[in-house]
Design an enzyme around this catalytic site. Structure first.
Site, PDB file in Angstrom:
ATOM      1  N   HIS B  71     -26.012   0.359  35.040  1.00 15.19           N
ATOM      2  CA  HIS B  71     -25.139   1.527  35.178  1.00 15.19           C
ATOM      3  C   HIS B  71     -24.700   1.981  33.790  1.00 15.19           C
ATOM      4  O   HIS B  71     -24.982   1.312  32.791  1.00 15.19           O
ATOM      5  CB  HIS B  71     -23.944   1.236  36.086  1.00 15.19           C
ATOM      6  CG  HIS B  71     -23.030   0.170  35.580  1.00 15.19           C
ATOM      7  ND1 HIS B  71     -23.350  -1.172  35.605  1.00 15.19           N
ATOM      8  CD2 HIS B  71     -21.799   0.250  35.010  1.00 15.19           C
ATOM      9  CE1 HIS B  71     -22.360  -1.873  35.093  1.00 15.19           C
ATOM     10  NE2 HIS B  71     -21.406  -1.042  34.713  1.00 15.19           N
ATOM     11  N   HIS B  76     -22.528  -2.052  29.224  1.00 20.12           N
ATOM     12  CA  HIS B  76     -23.896  -2.287  29.689  1.00 20.12           C
ATOM     13  C   HIS B  76     -24.914  -1.425  28.947  1.00 20.12           C
ATOM     14  O   HIS B  76     -26.114  -1.650  29.085  1.00 20.12           O
ATOM     15  CB  HIS B  76     -23.975  -2.069  31.202  1.00 20.12           C
ATOM     16  CG  HIS B  76     -23.117  -3.052  31.945  1.00 20.12           C
ATOM     17  ND1 HIS B  76     -23.604  -4.198  32.530  1.00 20.12           N
ATOM     18  CD2 HIS B  76     -21.769  -3.093  32.122  1.00 20.12           C
ATOM     19  CE1 HIS B  76     -22.596  -4.884  33.057  1.00 20.12           C
ATOM     20  NE2 HIS B  76     -21.480  -4.237  32.827  1.00 20.12           N
ATOM     21  N   HIS B 139     -19.222   1.357  42.388  1.00 22.94           N
ATOM     22  CA  HIS B 139     -18.530   0.846  41.197  1.00 22.94           C
ATOM     23  C   HIS B 139     -17.660   2.009  40.726  1.00 22.94           C
ATOM     24  O   HIS B 139     -17.567   3.029  41.414  1.00 22.94           O
ATOM     25  CB  HIS B 139     -19.594   0.425  40.158  1.00 22.94           C
ATOM     26  CG  HIS B 139     -19.038  -0.215  38.910  1.00 22.94           C
ATOM     27  ND1 HIS B 139     -18.043  -1.152  38.938  1.00 22.94           N
ATOM     28  CD2 HIS B 139     -19.367  -0.039  37.598  1.00 22.94           C
ATOM     29  CE1 HIS B 139     -17.782  -1.521  37.692  1.00 22.94           C
ATOM     30  NE2 HIS B 139     -18.561  -0.872  36.863  1.00 22.94           N
ATOM     31  N   ASP B 161     -22.577  -4.627  38.244  1.00 21.46           N
ATOM     32  CA  ASP B 161     -21.130  -4.496  38.490  1.00 21.46           C
ATOM     33  C   ASP B 161     -20.977  -3.836  39.845  1.00 21.46           C
ATOM     34  O   ASP B 161     -21.466  -2.727  40.056  1.00 21.46           O
ATOM     35  CB  ASP B 161     -20.484  -3.605  37.422  1.00 21.46           C
ATOM     36  CG  ASP B 161     -20.220  -4.338  36.122  1.00 21.46           C
ATOM     37  OD1 ASP B 161     -20.604  -5.516  36.004  1.00 21.46           O
ATOM     38  OD2 ASP B 161     -19.607  -3.732  35.216  1.00 21.46           O
ATOM     39  N   ASP B 193     -21.363 -10.714  39.860  1.00 21.20           N
ATOM     40  CA  ASP B 193     -20.208 -10.224  39.102  1.00 21.20           C
ATOM     41  C   ASP B 193     -18.933 -11.019  39.428  1.00 21.20           C
ATOM     42  O   ASP B 193     -18.469 -11.011  40.563  1.00 21.20           O
ATOM     43  CB  ASP B 193     -20.041  -8.734  39.488  1.00 21.20           C
ATOM     44  CG  ASP B 193     -18.834  -8.060  38.856  1.00 21.20           C
ATOM     45  OD1 ASP B 193     -18.117  -8.691  38.068  1.00 21.20           O
ATOM     46  OD2 ASP B 193     -18.632  -6.864  39.168  1.00 21.20           O
ATOM     47  N   SER B 364      -9.649  -1.128  40.626  1.00 16.18           N
ATOM     48  CA  SER B 364     -10.724  -1.790  39.900  1.00 16.18           C
ATOM     49  C   SER B 364     -12.078  -1.352  40.446  1.00 16.18           C
ATOM     50  O   SER B 364     -12.195  -0.963  41.604  1.00 16.18           O
ATOM     51  CB  SER B 364     -10.559  -3.293  40.045  1.00 16.18           C
ATOM     52  OG  SER B 364     -11.709  -3.954  39.566  1.00 16.18           O
ATOM     53  N   HIS B 366     -14.512  -3.511  40.469  1.00 14.88           N
ATOM     54  CA  HIS B 366     -15.197  -4.786  40.714  1.00 14.88           C
ATOM     55  C   HIS B 366     -14.742  -5.434  42.022  1.00 14.88           C
ATOM     56  O   HIS B 366     -13.595  -5.291  42.439  1.00 14.88           O
ATOM     57  CB  HIS B 366     -14.917  -5.752  39.561  1.00 14.88           C
ATOM     58  CG  HIS B 366     -15.427  -5.261  38.244  1.00 14.88           C
ATOM     59  ND1 HIS B 366     -16.710  -5.489  37.810  1.00 14.88           N
ATOM     60  CD2 HIS B 366     -14.831  -4.526  37.276  1.00 14.88           C
ATOM     61  CE1 HIS B 366     -16.879  -4.922  36.617  1.00 14.88           C
ATOM     62  NE2 HIS B 366     -15.747  -4.331  36.274  1.00 14.88           N
TER      63      HIS B 366
END
Lengths: 548, 548
Positions: B71, B76, B139, B161, B193, B364, B366
């Protein structure tokens, strides 16, 4: 009616207002409340501690009636050694435990003389023109007080650091009755603790964490290690109580914690079963399942007992798989990275770790929103000044005061050093008599400011380069080989080529002649460009051309 | 059966493991997943960014099959410019939005050549010996994927993620069906993750913050300013949607955010009503109640749009009482002090501030614990390696894997650079092929390490002193007056006396003779003592004695 004026001056705090010291001035008389310190933020390079700007006190030393210390935490006592070095004769009033902690601190600073007076919650002090009464407040340390200060202009209530803990570890509740009496009598001004103005509801009781302690002690296979603040006497009591229930001895690690525990025990503020306290050295000879350890390091401080244990650096205690560690604190803003590293290292060592993200290991010592409103409603003051908080906390606390009925025009959000004059119907800020803070670095108090910090910031980012060249004062010719030295710029082995190029360049540029000032300017500019083009960095560059 | 070995190597991350890059190696073939960067912690002085140690990739460039980017977030993609400067030919596979963000980044770094290939969620790539499939994951940025990598040794699933958002802003849910299919097929290894392994329950949907946005827009009297991460395209969409409902135009401030928004709009990842987006310059001419502004600065970054507005420093936008500011992010550990200062300044300016302590302004991106367990149960892998987290997160994620039925001996907690070899029945760590991290400072990649950082730390604490003296190489006598220069030690006006004393002392000590090395050593020692006795500080001390 008196023509003397009543003034309120909050001092000190890094971003927090009136946290470390507050002055109440009536005419030519000043009452000082607290003398604390703050620790520096990450970009206050090399600063050891921060104290309030006490210039105004020193300029008006003849006006000082007394210093009253509300409780024994560093942010209320830590500036005392600096205050006493300038004003050794100021009478200091504090409760027994607070006084004990002050004495420990003064001994560490080798200060032998201080006018310390013990007070109890029921005392009344006549410090003309101030009549001072105290009321007990619960907090994360025993023996804390708030103040009721009667002045010819009216009654002032100062909350100190407080919460309404209905089941405090020391059994001493905040004194509701006296607060209600004061409210009934009529309070001109309330100064109140804003620390937790962002937190809804009530702060949990200190007792709430006992459940976590029980769970940790029951499940622990090896040692139980509890890290907390050195001054958190109540937390130490909870460890002692839990250890007693589960048949463990207790050792204390960390110099400041050892000193505080010894003093609190001597004064009777810690209940310790006979023979239960061991030295860390003796604890080594007992099986791990018989040992609990209380120590410093809850903020990941690099030299603390816990961090040394976590990095296998401790002389006497080696953490091993099966040990249990309780971090009984939350990270202070700015310390998160250090705390996280410590946590990761404890996990790497195979410890079972109880910390605030996962367990109820800590409760705040400060009132949350509902408690702040309760105090406002008990006191229902005419005027309100929120203190002990960053600017946003004061704004939020001010809104709560408005909700409880204080008129908006009677609420004052002050900055450090502001002088609020309360006379007649129009209280107002009439000026500013202090800076926000004074930096202490080593032996120096107030001798570093923005210029030195900015130099340190530049040095921390890219280091420095020094060019040295010697020229003959008559012939203007270069003598010997110029030297170029750098630190903190590039790894030395990699930088040798760069330094040689620079030395050649220096020799060439000196040869172009001119005054020493002109040569220095030319060298600095050329070297800055060369370094930036080569490594993309902007170190500090000093040029020293010597004529001999 | 093949004798080739399957290996997993997590790389990069400051404290986090496998966050920025993970290698899957089969025999002589390497598949690279992600190439991201991290930002330095507070004590990594002068470091601009941190990238993974890619030595192993460079040593085995002939083995590289491809880089797959999951992503478009910096952690990343941010190391791509550094990777491409060494390996310009590596084929890169990414979804459309991710590729768009990569192209923006490469343009900023003036990199014109890259082998970029667009993939969609349904593609299958044959990168012999790896067969790669993708599955969509939700995400905090659209168009993220996880990977299913078929190797001769078995099927590997890499989560990227992810969270299980049941109502994502972009409408794209994590692909439950494909995950279930993979689980049914039989997965050898899951890499997943671990970021939120400390967080119980489920991460709320991105939609949850709409309520707060609505409330803020309804109550706002002046402008509404929303600060978030430059790459948070979904959050920008939410601002656009809310602004449309309440009749406000939207302007974007901050270079990186402007670039990202333009690109996302061009690729169709942002739905923008015609004429709704304005430049900041044009926004100045509209009434405040018609304007919403999206900008960078949610972490209190000193040069960001929001911080410049909060310190009255912005060229075009001046915050004024009545403006509303939404900080739509939580502080990254280490940034709390900067965020707190920004908040206080916004309150000082009289803004209504919505931030995470008081409002639901951020969720978040995540998975929390229940989602991490859900993925484990959908995939039910034989082997499990937690990635994307600090060591403690990996340990907590490993415990969850155990709870969901993965055998304890089949769970591996790796450090950055560890090589996990998966062959036969006994997978094990066979070695380490990379450091935890590589520092980038200016143009230098990896040229500063512990020595330079330690020098910078010393300089940041107490500055430095340089002593320069010239001696006659024949007579060994001092020529001219020695010079003593300091920076970052004491405020210059205060230090003049100290510097004069030091110059006298240098002259005296040079006169005692000896070799240049001996004189330098004597001077350094004497000056260190003099400075410490005078101001209690330990600056870096350099002595330059020149013979001419």
């Amino acid at each position: 009616m008196s023509q003397d004026k009543l003034r309120i001056i909050p001092l000190g705090g890094v971003g927090e207002i009136g946290k470390n010291m507050t002055l109440i001035e009536y005419g030519e008389h000043i009452l000082v409340i607290d003398a604390g310190l703050m620790f520096p933020e990450n970009d206050m390079f090399g600063v050891d501690i921060i104290i309030p700007d006490m210039t105004y006190l020193l300029e008006h030393r003849d006006r000082l009636r007394a210093l009253i210390v509300t409780h024994g935490h560093e942010d209320h006592t830590g500036a005392l050694p600096y205050l006493l070095s300038k004003l050794p004769d100021i009478p200091i009033y504090a409760t027994r435990l607070t006084q004990g902690l002050i004495e420990v601190k003064l001994r560490e600073h080798k200060i032998r003389e201080a006018q310390l007076h013990t007070i109890s919650h029921n005392d009344k002090l006549d410090l003309h023109p101030f009549q001072v009464e105290f009321f007990h407040v619960s907090h994360s340390i025993p023996d804390g007080v708030g103040l009721a200060v009667r002045t010819p202009a009216g009654l002032i209530v100062h909350s100190g650091d407080f919460k309404f803990d209905h089941s405090p570890v020391d059994g001493q509740r905040t004194d509701f009755a006296k607060l209600a009496d004061l409210g009934r009598e009529g309070v001109l001004l309330l100064l109140s603790d804003s620390t937790n103005a962002e937190t809804p509801g009530y702060t949990p009781s200190e007792q709430e964490i006992v459940t976590t302690f029980e769970q940790a002690f029951i499940q622990a296979k090896g040692r139980v290690i509890v890290a907390t603040f050195a001054s958190n006497i109540s937390r130490v009591q909870q460890v002692l109580d839990t250890a007693a229930r589960y048949g463990r001895y207790v050792a204390v690690a960390g110099r400041s914690m050892i000193n505080n525990v010894r003093m609190a025990q001597e004064l009777g503020y810690l209940r310790v079963p006979d023979g239960m306290l061991l030295s860390v050295e003796d604890a080594r000879y007992l099986p791990p399942e018989k040992i609990a350890l209380v120590c410093t390091g809850s903020q990941g401080e690099p030299t603390s007992a816990l961090v040394r244990m976590a990095s296998r650096d401790a002389r006497t205690i080696r953490l091993q798989p099966g040990d249990t560690v309780i971090i009984s604190a939350t990270p202070i803003p700015g310390n998160e990275e250090l705390v996280n590293r410590t946590l990761n290292n404890l996990f790497r060592l195979g410890a079972a770790v109880y910390y605030d993200e996962l367990f109820d290991v800590h409760v705040s010592g400060h009132a949350s929103q509902e408690e702040q409103k309760l105090l406002l409603n008990l006191i229902h003051p005419k005027l309100f000044v929120p203190i002990h908080g960053e600017y946003r906390h004061l704004v939020l606390h001010a809104k709560m005061a408005e909700q409880t009925g204080v008129a908006p025009q009677n609420i004052f959000i002050l900055e450090c050093g502001d002088v609020l004059e309360l006379n007649g119907d129009t209280p107002r800020v009439i000026g500013r008599v202090a800076e926000e803070r004074v930096f202490v670095d080593g032996l120096g108090v107030g001798d570093i400011g923005e210029v030195v910090l900015e130099d340190r910031r530049i040095l921390s980012q890219n280091g420095f380069v020094v060019l040295v060249a010697v020229i003959d004062s008559k012939t203007r010719l270069l003598l010997g080989t110029p030297q170029v030295i750098s630190r903190g710029l590039v790894y030395n082995r990699e930088s040798e080529t760069l330094l040689r190029i620079m030395e050649d360049e220096v020799a060439k540029l000196v040869g172009e002649g001119g005054s020493v000032a002109a040569i220095n300017a030319r060298l600095r500019e050329a070297m800055a460009r060369l370094v930036y083009d080569t490594v993309g960095r902007r170190p500090m560059i000093l040029s020293v051309v010597m004529e001999v």
